[in-house]
Design a protein around this motif. Structure first.
Motif, PDB file in Angstrom:
ATOM      1  N   ALA A 189       0.843  -1.198   0.000  1.00  0.00           N
ATOM      2  CA  ALA A 189       0.000   0.000   0.000  1.00  0.00           C
ATOM      3  C   ALA A 189       0.875   1.242   0.000  1.00  0.00           C
ATOM      4  N   GLY A 190       0.344   2.303  -0.571  1.00  0.00           N
ATOM      5  CA  GLY A 190       1.052   3.573  -0.587  1.00  0.00           C
ATOM      6  C   GLY A 190       0.695   4.378  -1.814  1.00  0.00           C
ATOM      7  N   THR A 191       1.076   5.640  -1.827  1.00  0.00           N
ATOM      8  CA  THR A 191       0.812   6.473  -2.991  1.00  0.00           C
ATOM      9  C   THR A 191       1.649   5.980  -4.166  1.00  0.00           C
ATOM     10  N   LEU A 192       1.123   6.181  -5.346  1.00  0.00           N
ATOM     11  CA  LEU A 192       1.867   5.840  -6.562  1.00  0.00           C
ATOM     12  C   LEU A 192       2.884   6.946  -6.816  1.00  0.00           C
ATOM     13  N   ARG A 193       4.157   6.587  -6.767  1.00  0.00           N
ATOM     14  CA  ARG A 193       5.234   7.548  -6.970  1.00  0.00           C
ATOM     15  C   ARG A 193       5.893   7.279  -8.319  1.00  0.00           C
ATOM     16  N   SER A 194       5.993   8.303  -9.123  1.00  0.00           N
ATOM     17  CA  SER A 194       6.676   8.128 -10.399  1.00  0.00           C
ATOM     18  C   SER A 194       8.167   7.987 -10.164  1.00  0.00           C
ATOM     19  N   ARG A 195       8.831   7.365 -11.107  1.00  0.00           N
ATOM     20  CA  ARG A 195      10.287   7.192 -11.026  1.00  0.00           C
ATOM     21  C   ARG A 195      10.975   8.557 -10.973  1.00  0.00           C
ATOM     22  N   GLU A 196      10.427   9.544 -11.704  1.00  0.00           N
ATOM     23  CA  GLU A 196      11.053  10.862 -11.777  1.00  0.00           C
ATOM     24  C   GLU A 196      10.922  11.623 -10.460  1.00  0.00           C
ATOM     25  N   GLU A 197       9.768  11.493  -9.792  1.00  0.00           N
ATOM     26  CA  GLU A 197       9.541  12.233  -8.552  1.00  0.00           C
ATOM     27  C   GLU A 197      10.127  11.546  -7.323  1.00  0.00           C
ATOM     28  N   PHE A 198      10.466  10.288  -7.454  1.00  0.00           N
ATOM     29  CA  PHE A 198      10.840   9.473  -6.306  1.00  0.00           C
ATOM     30  C   PHE A 198      11.952  10.091  -5.453  1.00  0.00           C
ATOM     31  N   PRO A 199      13.086  10.532  -6.034  1.00  0.00           N
ATOM     32  CA  PRO A 199      14.157  11.092  -5.179  1.00  0.00           C
ATOM     33  C   PRO A 199      13.710  12.328  -4.405  1.00  0.00           C
ATOM     34  N   ALA A 200      12.946  13.199  -5.049  1.00  0.00           N
ATOM     35  CA  ALA A 200      12.492  14.413  -4.376  1.00  0.00           C
ATOM     36  C   ALA A 200      11.528  14.083  -3.247  1.00  0.00           C
ATOM     37  N   ILE A 201      10.671  13.086  -3.444  1.00  0.00           N
ATOM     38  CA  ILE A 201       9.740  12.676  -2.395  1.00  0.00           C
ATOM     39  C   ILE A 201      10.519  12.192  -1.173  1.00  0.00           C
ATOM     40  N   LEU A 202      11.548  11.386  -1.392  1.00  0.00           N
ATOM     41  CA  LEU A 202      12.324  10.862  -0.268  1.00  0.00           C
ATOM     42  C   LEU A 202      13.042  11.964   0.507  1.00  0.00           C
ATOM     43  N   ARG A 203      13.328  13.088  -0.152  1.00  0.00           N
ATOM     44  CA  ARG A 203      14.028  14.181   0.520  1.00  0.00           C
ATOM     45  C   ARG A 203      13.087  15.129   1.265  1.00  0.00           C
ATOM     46  N   SER A 204      11.792  14.852   1.237  1.00  0.00           N
ATOM     47  CA  SER A 204      10.830  15.714   1.917  1.00  0.00           C
ATOM     48  C   SER A 204      11.057  15.724   3.423  1.00  0.00           C
ATOM     49  N   TRP A 205      10.645  16.838   4.045  1.00  0.00           N
ATOM     50  CA  TRP A 205      10.681  16.983   5.507  1.00  0.00           C
ATOM     51  C   TRP A 205      12.094  16.844   6.077  1.00  0.00           C
ATOM     52  N   ASP A 206      13.051  17.466   5.379  1.00  0.00           N
ATOM     53  CA  ASP A 206      14.447  17.515   5.840  1.00  0.00           C
ATOM     54  C   ASP A 206      15.096  16.140   5.921  1.00  0.00           C
ATOM     55  N   ALA A 207      14.562  15.176   5.211  1.00  0.00           N
ATOM     56  CA  ALA A 207      15.106  13.817   5.265  1.00  0.00           C
ATOM     57  C   ALA A 207      16.270  13.644   4.294  1.00  0.00           C
ATOM     58  N   VAL A 208      17.196  12.786   4.694  1.00  0.00           N
ATOM     59  CA  VAL A 208      18.283  12.361   3.810  1.00  0.00           C
ATOM     60  C   VAL A 208      18.044  10.900   3.467  1.00  0.00           C
ATOM     61  N   PRO A 209      17.860  10.564   2.185  1.00  0.00           N
ATOM     62  CA  PRO A 209      17.687   9.157   1.818  1.00  0.00           C
ATOM     63  C   PRO A 209      19.027   8.432   1.766  1.00  0.00           C
ATOM     64  N   TRP A 210      19.050   7.237   2.353  1.00  0.00           N
ATOM     65  CA  TRP A 210      20.248   6.406   2.401  1.00  0.00           C
ATOM     66  C   TRP A 210      19.985   5.090   1.674  1.00  0.00           C
ATOM     67  N   THR A 211      21.015   4.587   1.049  1.00  0.00           N
ATOM     68  CA  THR A 211      20.961   3.293   0.378  1.00  0.00           C
ATOM     69  C   THR A 211      21.604   2.226   1.258  1.00  0.00           C
ATOM     70  N   VAL A 212      20.968   1.065   1.315  1.00  0.00           N
ATOM     71  CA  VAL A 212      21.543  -0.112   1.970  1.00  0.00           C
ATOM     72  C   VAL A 212      22.108  -1.006   0.864  1.00  0.00           C
ATOM     73  N   GLU A 213      23.383  -1.299   0.949  1.00  0.00           N
ATOM     74  CA  GLU A 213      24.037  -2.095  -0.104  1.00  0.00           C
ATOM     75  C   GLU A 213      24.627  -3.367   0.509  1.00  0.00           C
ATOM     76  N   LYS A 214      24.412  -4.467  -0.166  1.00  0.00           N
ATOM     77  CA  LYS A 214      24.985  -5.754   0.262  1.00  0.00           C
ATOM     78  C   LYS A 214      25.488  -6.491  -0.964  1.00  0.00           C
ATOM     79  N   ASP A 215      26.698  -6.980  -0.882  1.00  0.00           N
ATOM     80  CA  ASP A 215      27.321  -7.699  -1.996  1.00  0.00           C
ATOM     81  C   ASP A 215      27.268  -6.892  -3.292  1.00  0.00           C
ATOM     82  N   GLY A 216      27.443  -5.583  -3.158  1.00  0.00           N
ATOM     83  CA  GLY A 216      27.492  -4.719  -4.335  1.00  0.00           C
ATOM     84  C   GLY A 216      26.137  -4.406  -4.942  1.00  0.00           C
ATOM     85  N   LYS A 217      25.039  -4.827  -4.305  1.00  0.00           N
ATOM     86  CA  LYS A 217      23.702  -4.591  -4.848  1.00  0.00           C
ATOM     87  C   LYS A 217      22.847  -3.826  -3.840  1.00  0.00           C
ATOM     88  N   VAL A 218      21.892  -3.066  -4.353  1.00  0.00           N
ATOM     89  CA  VAL A 218      20.969  -2.338  -3.482  1.00  0.00           C
ATOM     90  C   VAL A 218      20.072  -3.343  -2.767  1.00  0.00           C
TER      91      VAL A 218
END
Length: 388
Positions: A189-218
């Motif tokens: 469940a959740g709002t439909l987020r376009s691929r283009e808007e996705f990074p900006a959405i994650l940065r909302s409300w002073d947030a910093v988006p972080w990636t979790v990487e394992k064995d060289g993959k997201v």
């Protein structure tokens, strides 16, 4: 005697246009900075107010002699729950100039916006703000979220002697966006987020988006704003200890807070064993427009992750909406009818009963009804990154 001067003010109500762009930004920053901490909406909500966003026509404006004196923003979105896609909206930047308060501008703008939402066939709307102020417009605290408090000592004792998998946490980069977006799209469940808007959405409300990487993959991502983990999505829930350990080591925090929807069943079992405490609370202020459709979608969702006893319950709302909820053989259904024994409720009462933790306490006939206490609240939830 003294001559009394008379001043005439020209008041207009309109939707924003490109000519209002800078004035909209300046007005929102001014009003919210005066009432709260300093605001810069371009950085606070980059998806909505960023340099490339065409946000002007989303704003309902009142102007006095051409100057904005009140404003409401309504962002139409789509929300998917299971196989159902709902039209919804987020309401934000609700603001009145200090010198223009008491003139009824906000009431007129909100009622205008609500008429438009209903004409568009929206299922529900969500906003943040003081409860009673927005209950005049049909909004009330609703939805369900679990907020966990996690400390360094929790990790130290829970995982003493554990060998942690090798993972890397790093601020999200452009190369990660597609993989992280794909993980988000797998959520139930959740709002439909376009691929283009996705990074900006994650940065909302002073947030910093972080990636979790394992064995060289997201392997996942999270959004961190000060001590708050606003969104956490992992491809492998078993990596939760490693991710939390990494957050504490990377940030130096002594404790953090993680909020999750009630339907999140992959991370919450371990969090229940780990965390210092957690609380079940309302998610935000919602107004439900289409009760049968929204209830049907979230009733089916709840049946997918928890047991619902068989039975039937009818509600007749004072706005004319009727619905009968039935569970037969564990399978839920909702019809747009009510039987003679239906509970007579206002829309606010129905919303509190259906979508609020322990809302049954507020409805006399629900307190002794085993179905109401077993079925509700339904798992309405909107990620904070999608709120205006």
């Amino acid at each position: 005697g003294l001559r009394k001067e008379r001043f005439f003010v020209h008041v207009t109500f309109s939707m924003g246009t490109p000519a209002d762009r800078q004035d909209i930004l300046d007005f929102g920053d001014l009003v919210f900075s005066k009432s709260d901490r300093p605001h810069d909406f371009q950085t606070l909500l980059p998806r909505l107010y960023g340099p490339q966003a065409a946000f002007e026509p989303l704003h309902y404006l009142v102007k006095e002699d051409g100057k904005i004196r009140a404003m409401v923003c309504v962002l139409p979105m789509e929300y998917q729950v299971g196989e159902t896609v709902l039209k919804i909206s987020g309401v934000g930047t609700v603001s009145v100039h200090p010198a223009a308060r008491g003139r009824g501008y906000m009431k007129k703008l909100m009622n205008w916006a609500l008429r438009d939402m209903q004409e568009r066939g929206e299922a529900f709307s969500v906003l943040g703000g003081q409860r009673q102020r927005y209950e005049y417009f049909g909004y009330t605290p609703s939805g369900v979220k679990l907020t966990y408090t996690i400390t360094r000592d929790n990790l130290r004792h829970r995982y003493a002697g554990r060998t942690f998998a090798e993972i890397t946490l790093r601020p999200m980069e452009e190369k990660d966006w597609a993989a992280c977006h794909a993980l988000y799209q797998k959520l139930p469940a959740g709002t439909l987020r376009s691929r283009e808007e996705f990074p900006a959405i994650l940065r909302s409300w002073d947030a910093v988006p972080w990636t979790v990487e394992k064995d060289g993959k997201v392997a996942g991502y999270f959004c961190l704003a000060a001590q708050r983990i606003l969104e956490l999505v992992l491809d492998d829930p078993g990596l939760l200890p490693e991710v939390l350990q990494g957050i504490f080591q990377t940030t130096g925090l002594a404790e953090c807070f993680l909020s999750l929807p009630d339907w999140e069943m992959s991370l919450t079992p371990e969090l229940g064993h780990l965390t210092e405490w957690h609380r079940l609370e309302c998610d935000n202020n919602y107004r439900i427009f289409d009760f049968p459709t929204v209830v049907r979608a979230f009733f089916q969702m709840k049946a997918a992750y928890t047991f619902l006893p068989d039975g039937q319950l009818s509600l007749a709302l004072t706005d004319g909406q009727q619905l009968t909820l039935t569970v037969s053989g564990g399978v839920p259904s909702v019809t747009e009818t009510a039987n003679p024994d239906a509970w007579q409720l206002t829309p606010l009462e129905a919303q509190r009963l259906l979508f609020t933790p322990e809302g049954w306490r507020e409805i006399p006939q629900a307190g002794k009804n085993s179905l109401a206490r077993a079925w509700f609240p339904l798992p309405l939830f909107n990620f904070s990154q999608d709120n205006c």
